[in-house]
Design an enzyme around this catalytic site. Structure first.
Site, PDB file in Angstrom:
ATOM      1  N   SER A   1       8.719   3.231  -4.496  1.00  0.00           N
ATOM      2  CA  SER A   1       8.797   4.674  -4.758  1.00  0.00           C
ATOM      3  C   SER A   1       9.834   4.871  -5.850  1.00  0.00           C
ATOM      4  CB  SER A   1       9.258   5.393  -3.474  1.00  0.00           C
ATOM      5  OG  SER A   1       9.675   6.712  -3.752  1.00  0.00           O
TER       6      SER A   1
ATOM      7  N   TYR B   1      14.674   6.138   4.096  1.00  0.00           N
ATOM      8  CA  TYR B   1      13.595   5.915   3.123  1.00  0.00           C
ATOM      9  C   TYR B   1      14.146   5.303   1.838  1.00  0.00           C
ATOM     10  CZ  TYR B   1       9.260   7.112   0.569  1.00  0.00           C
ATOM     11  OH  TYR B   1       8.097   7.070  -0.162  1.00  0.00           O
TER      12      TYR B   1
HETATM   13  P1  NAD Z   1      -0.035   8.522   3.892  1.00  0.00           P
HETATM   14  O1  NAD Z   1       0.638   9.150   5.060  1.00  0.00           O
HETATM   15  O2  NAD Z   1      -1.281   9.135   3.326  1.00  0.00           O
HETATM   16  O3  NAD Z   1      -0.396   7.000   4.164  1.00  0.00           O
HETATM   17  C1  NAD Z   1       0.410   6.186   4.931  1.00  0.00           C
HETATM   18  C2  NAD Z   1      -0.474   5.153   5.572  1.00  0.00           C
HETATM   19  O4  NAD Z   1       0.348   4.290   6.368  1.00  0.00           O
HETATM   20  C3  NAD Z   1      -1.526   5.750   6.494  1.00  0.00           C
HETATM   21  O5  NAD Z   1      -2.717   4.981   6.406  1.00  0.00           O
HETATM   22  C4  NAD Z   1      -0.888   5.553   7.871  1.00  0.00           C
HETATM   23  O6  NAD Z   1      -1.836   5.515   8.917  1.00  0.00           O
HETATM   24  C5  NAD Z   1      -0.216   4.229   7.666  1.00  0.00           C
HETATM   25  N1  NAD Z   1       0.818   3.917   8.636  1.00  0.00           N
HETATM   26  C6  NAD Z   1       1.876   4.668   9.030  1.00  0.00           C
HETATM   27  N2  NAD Z   1       2.575   4.005   9.970  1.00  0.00           N
HETATM   28  C7  NAD Z   1       1.938   2.819  10.160  1.00  0.00           C
HETATM   29  C8  NAD Z   1       2.181   1.702  11.003  1.00  0.00           C
HETATM   30  N3  NAD Z   1       3.216   1.656  11.854  1.00  0.00           N
HETATM   31  N4  NAD Z   1       1.313   0.680  10.947  1.00  0.00           N
HETATM   32  C9  NAD Z   1       0.244   0.691  10.112  1.00  0.00           C
HETATM   33  N5  NAD Z   1      -0.017   1.725   9.291  1.00  0.00           N
HETATM   34  C10 NAD Z   1       0.821   2.770   9.323  1.00  0.00           C
HETATM   35  O7  NAD Z   1       1.115   8.412   2.795  1.00  0.00           O
HETATM   36  P2  NAD Z   1       1.138   7.947   1.278  1.00  0.00           P
HETATM   37  O8  NAD Z   1       1.879   9.002   0.550  1.00  0.00           O
HETATM   38  O9  NAD Z   1      -0.180   7.512   0.806  1.00  0.00           O
HETATM   39  O10 NAD Z   1       2.135   6.712   1.397  1.00  0.00           O
HETATM   40  C11 NAD Z   1       1.775   5.391   1.096  1.00  0.00           C
HETATM   41  C12 NAD Z   1       2.983   4.666   0.539  1.00  0.00           C
HETATM   42  O11 NAD Z   1       3.360   5.265  -0.693  1.00  0.00           O
HETATM   43  C13 NAD Z   1       4.214   4.723   1.439  1.00  0.00           C
HETATM   44  O12 NAD Z   1       4.870   3.478   1.431  1.00  0.00           O
HETATM   45  C14 NAD Z   1       5.059   5.773   0.775  1.00  0.00           C
HETATM   46  O13 NAD Z   1       6.415   5.591   1.034  1.00  0.00           O
HETATM   47  C15 NAD Z   1       4.738   5.522  -0.686  1.00  0.00           C
HETATM   48  N6  NAD Z   1       5.034   6.633  -1.592  1.00  0.00           N
HETATM   49  C16 NAD Z   1       4.459   7.839  -1.435  1.00  0.00           C
HETATM   50  C17 NAD Z   1       4.773   8.843  -2.328  1.00  0.00           C
HETATM   51  C18 NAD Z   1       4.157  10.207  -2.233  1.00  0.00           C
HETATM   52  O14 NAD Z   1       4.586  11.093  -2.975  1.00  0.00           O
HETATM   53  N7  NAD Z   1       3.170  10.446  -1.417  1.00  0.00           N
HETATM   54  C19 NAD Z   1       5.670   8.629  -3.355  1.00  0.00           C
HETATM   55  C20 NAD Z   1       6.245   7.374  -3.475  1.00  0.00           C
HETATM   56  C21 NAD Z   1       5.913   6.376  -2.588  1.00  0.00           C
END
Ligand code: NAD
Length: 256
Positions: free
Chosen positions: A138, A151
């Site tokens: 991130s 985080y």
């Molecule tokens: P999201 O909530 O859509 O997806 C998260 C996924 O992780 C889902 O499929 C969820 O079911 C799964 N998950 C959660 N806990 C779990 C566990 N214990 N075991 C297995 N699966 C689990 O969120 P996202 O925004 O797509 O996030 C994905 C990644 O991207 C994360 O690592 C997040 O930190 C990172 N990220 C997101 C953003 C943003 O703005 N959305 C920005 C930077 C980084």
């Protein structure tokens, strides 16, 4: 480009993980999905792209379940060639009020899971002398924001783990890099939009503008599709000597 390769994307039932899974499927990779959301819809989407797909519901906070998933991947597709460590959760609170169980869960799911999946995937990748490990970190792996201690600590850890993984395999065909998105409008961020809307008494659209305006100069969300194409580049022949980078795709967030 990725025919006969198998990609395991953790946390891929929604959001960024699903976007990356679809981009790799379009390149011909077999896909193993993971996550807690609905798995049938995403599996059908991948199948419609002409790729083979399977799903394993491992809880990424549990090393024994990660090991079971890696074994399932080997049984289903032979081995994992592309590992995308993407599963992640968020919790927002000041340090003195941060729930201990949330700290532990964020460190386990956002950081330790990447270590476990990587250590289990590496032997087969090294044997094949080809592998791609892509860690979804991130901007919070590069800079901080208040009220996101667990985080930010976990994501900085992921960037560090990325560099070590890259170095330990630098003379092989196995690369490791991190992707550092800014705001992406997924369920994880929609929760923060909702919190801002209710705290400020504004609409969903206004809350999105407030969120972007605080951090992201482009005033645009990065999309899972764009992040998917960056993952494809890391897997391409041109990405073969890209090792240990933390590549932000963030509308200028970290440039400030
Ligand atoms: P999201 O909530 O859509 O997806 C998260 C996924 O992780 C889902 O499929 C969820 O079911 C799964 N998950 C959660 N806990 C779990 C566990 N214990 N075991 C297995 N699966 C689990 O969120 P996202 O925004 O797509 O996030 C994905 C990644 O991207 C994360 O690592 C997040 O930190 C990172 N990220 C997101 C953003 C943003 O703005 N959305 C920005 C930077 C980084």
């Amino acid at each position: 480009m990725l025919a006969n390769k198998t990609a395991l994307i953790t946390g891929s039932t929604s959001g960024i993980g699903l976007g990356i899974a679809k981009a790799l499927a379009r390149q011909g990779a077999n896909i193993l999905l993971n996550g807690f959301g609905d798995a049938d819809g995403p599996q059908a989407e991948i199948r419609a792209l002409g790729a083979k797909v399977a799903y394993h519901g491992a809880d990424m906070s549990k090393p024994s379940e990660i090991e079971a998933m890696m074994n399932f991947a080997a049984d289903s597709f032979g081995q994992v060639d592309i590992l995308v460590n993407n599963a992640g959760i968020q919790h927002v609170a000041r340090i003195e009020a941060f729930p201990i169980d949330k700290w532990d869960a964020i460190l386990a799911i956002n950081l330790s899971s990447a270590f476990h999946a990587t250590r289990l995937a590496l032997p087969a990748m090294r044997k094949a002398n080809w592998g791609r490990i892509i860690n979804v970190a991130s901007v919070h792996g590069l800079v901080a924001s208040a009220e996101k201690s667990a985080y930010v600590a976990a994501k900085h850890g992921v960037v560090g783990l990325t560099k070590v993984t890259a170095l330990e395999n630098a003379t092989t065909g196995v690369t490791c890099n991190a992707i550092c998105p800014g705001w992406v409008l997924t369920p994880l961020v929609q929760k923060q939009v909702d919190a801002k809307a209710s705290a400020n008494g504004v609409s969903n659209e206004e809350a999105k503008k407030l969120l972007l305006g605080e951090k992201e100069p482009s005033m645009q969300f990065t999309t899972p599709e764009e992040l998917g194409e960056l993952a494809v580049f890391f897997c391409s022949p041109a990405g073969a000597n890209v090792r240990g980078v933390a590549w932000n795709m963030d509308g200028g967030w970290v440039a400030q």
